[in-house]
Design a protein around this motif. Structure first.
Motif, short mmCIF file in Angstrom:
data_model
loop_
_atom_site.label_atom_id
_atom_site.label_comp_id
_atom_site.label_asym_id
_atom_site.label_seq_id
_atom_site.Cartn_x
_atom_site.Cartn_y
_atom_site.Cartn_z
N GLU A 1 68.60 23.21 48.72
CA GLU A 1 67.71 22.42 49.56
C GLU A 1 68.27 22.20 50.96
O GLU A 1 67.56 21.74 51.85
N LEU A 2 69.53 22.52 51.17
CA LEU A 2 70.16 22.28 52.46
C LEU A 2 69.77 23.32 53.51
O LEU A 2 69.72 23.02 54.69
N GLU B 1 72.08 10.48 50.74
CA GLU B 1 71.31 10.88 49.57
C GLU B 1 71.75 12.29 49.16
O GLU B 1 71.74 13.19 49.99
N LYS C 1 71.75 16.04 47.84
CA LYS C 1 70.76 17.12 47.82
C LYS C 1 71.39 18.33 47.16
O LYS C 1 72.58 18.59 47.31
#
Length: 124
Positions: free
Chosen positions: A35-36, A29, A31
Motif C-alpha cells: 500500500e506504500l 498508522e 500500512k
C-alpha cells in the motif's frame, strides 16, 4: 513541496524542527508494504503516477523517440538512466546526462524529447 513561507521541517536540513507540530501533523498508522507504493497508469510509453496534490503531476517515460510535448506551464525533466535529448521547436538542442535535470519554462511552448532509457517529468 509547494510554494510557502510556512514550512514544517522534518529534519532533512539543520534548520529548526518543531517536533510537537510535526507529530500533530503525522498519521501514525501501520500500512502494508504493497500500500506504500502508488501504482501508475500507463499511456503510450509513459507511467503517470498519482500525486495527492493539485500543484503538479509526475510521470516517467520509457524509450521515447521524438515524442512531442506541448508546454503551457514550467516543468522539470530528470534523466534517470540514460541521456535525454531535447529539441526545441526553434531547432535548439540540449542533451542531459543520467542524473542531470533541466528546467523548461512555460514560454518554451513545446519540444521533442528522445531517450533510450527512462526520464522523469514534473509538470502542471
Amino acid at each position: 513541496m509547494a510554494n510557502s513561507d510556512n514550512v514544517l521541517r522534518a529534519g532533512l536540513t539543520p534548520k529548526h524542527i518543531d517536533v510537537a507540530e510535526l507529530a500533530s501533523c503525522t498519521i501514525f498508522e501501520p500500512k502494508a508494504r504493497d500500500e506504500l507504493l502508488t501504482a501508475p497508469s500507463f499511456d503510450n510509453g509513459a507511467e503517470h503516477y498519482p500525486v495527492p496534490v493539485g500543484d503538479f503531476k509526475f510521470s516517467v517515460y520509457v524509450n521515447q523517440v521524438n515524442r512531442e510535448v506541448t508546454v503551457s506551464t514550467p516543468e522539470i525533466l530528470l534523466a534517470l538512466d540514460a541521456p535525454v535529448e531535447l529539441t526545441h521547436t526553434d531547432g535548439e538542442t540540449l542533451t542531459i546526462e543520467r542524473g542531470q535535470s533541466v528546467f523548461i519554462p512555460a514560454s518554451a511552448k513545446g519540444y521533442k524529447v528522445s531517450c533510450s532509457g527512462k526520464f522523469a517529468r514534473a509538470y502542471c
